[in-house]
Design an enzyme around this catalytic site. Structure first.
Site, mmCIF file in Angstrom:
data_model
loop_
_atom_site.group_PDB
_atom_site.id
_atom_site.type_symbol
_atom_site.label_atom_id
_atom_site.label_comp_id
_atom_site.label_asym_id
_atom_site.label_seq_id
_atom_site.Cartn_x
_atom_site.Cartn_y
_atom_site.Cartn_z
ATOM 1 N N ASP A 237 17.856 40.384 12.081
ATOM 2 C CA ASP A 237 16.966 39.235 12.476
ATOM 3 C C ASP A 237 15.402 39.067 11.658
ATOM 4 O OD1 ASP A 237 18.764 37.940 14.774
ATOM 5 O OD2 ASP A 237 18.857 40.174 14.783
ATOM 6 N N ASP B 256 16.887 46.139 9.049
ATOM 7 C CA ASP B 256 17.006 45.139 10.214
ATOM 8 C C ASP B 256 17.636 43.795 9.908
ATOM 9 O OD1 ASP B 256 16.195 44.011 12.868
ATOM 10 O OD2 ASP B 256 14.332 42.946 11.569
#
Length: 295
Positions: free
Chosen positions: A87, A85
């Site tokens: 963020d 991922d």
């Protein structure tokens, strides 16, 4: 045979001989211990243990010391595929919140982001709702945000570059936006990035995002696709994330790691990093400190 990798909090060296001995004595079946990087990281090899119980026993013996624990089968610890991922995982911010700050709506958008990452609301409609609030924002602000507001998570570049140098394939798979994952993925060193596309007209955001939205299912599908392309076993894969939309991907990976994660994500993942930086994922694979490529 299980290996429990112990990694000190970022910037600290907490694994003294006394602490390592205490931890080894706290569990049964320890066959040997090995240092990976001085007092920063070490392994305990344990025969005939249950992974969850082993982690719990070590955590109890740590008595609050800021050391993370990653328990997995020793035979399959080295990984050939890494998905991450972006963020609040590979970077320290949520890019959509930083875009919202430009129009004075950061608090409103951030509250929706937080609820979505906790799994309290569905990711896809939450993303559309937040993007709609960005209508009229100049697309040109993205470069300014990357330059002035985005910080890379410590250890991320070392993690990606060391894995690639040892033959692994790496992919940044984000529910965020291509305008961020493209340049940030390249800066960190990923082989590829996958994310959503913000629609732009006449140089400003239209308040819409191109369909289909890359969310929880798409992250899972990316892991399976990339794994099958390379004829890898499930055990040869590693994934890291922090939010509810990462759960399926983390659950499918051979080792799914929650990074500074929401409670539900931390509870469901194979392991969690609450203190260490991302180089912990190299130590977990058995890399020694002197094998890590410094960015």
């Amino acid at each position: 045979m299980l290996v429990a990798t112990l990694v000190s909090a970022h910037g600290q060296a907490l694994l003294s001989d006394a602490l390592l001995t205490r931890l080894a004595n706290a569990v049964s079946g320890v066959t040997r211990q090995a240092r990976l990087d001085g007092e920063v990281a070490a392994d305990l090899f344990v025969d005939g243990a249950d992974a969850r119980k082993l982690e719990a026993d070590i955590r109890a013996a740590l008595d609050g010391t800021a050391v993370d624990i990653i328990v997995q089968p020793a035979a399959t610890r080295r990984k050939a595929l890494f998905l991450a991922d972006m963020d609040s995982t590979m970077i320290g911010q949520e890019c959509i919140d930083e875009l919202a700050a430009y129009v004075g709506l950061k608090d409103k958008v951030a509250s929706i982001t937080e609820r979505a990452m906790r799994g309290e609301i569905a990711f896809e409609p939450a993303l559309r709702e937040r993007v709609a609030l960005l209508k009229g924002v100049p697309a040109s602000v993205v470069d300014e945000i990357i330059r002035e507001r985005i910080t890379l998570t410590p250890g991320g570049r070392q993690l990606v570059r060391t894995m690639r140098a040892n033959g692994a394939y790496t992919a940044l798979v984000s529910g965020g936006f291509t305008v961020f994952t493209g340049p940030l993925g390249a800066t960190i060193g990923f082989d590829e990035d996958r994310s959503n596309t913000l629609l732009v007209a006449n140089g400003v955001l239209t308040g819409a995002v191109e369909a289909p939205i890359l969310g929880k299912q798409a992250k899972l599908d990316s892991l399976v696709e990339l794994r099958e392309q390379r004829s890898l076993s499930r055990a040869a894969t590693l994934a890291v994330g922090d939010g509810a939309n990462d759960l399926a991907m983390l659950g499918e990976a051979g080792l799914g790691v929650a990074f500074r994660a929401k409670p539900a994500v931390a509870a469901a993942a194979d392991a969690r990093l609450d203190h260490a930086d991302l180089t912990a994922l190299l130590y977990a694979q058995g890399y020694r400190g002197d094998e890590i490529i410094q960015a």
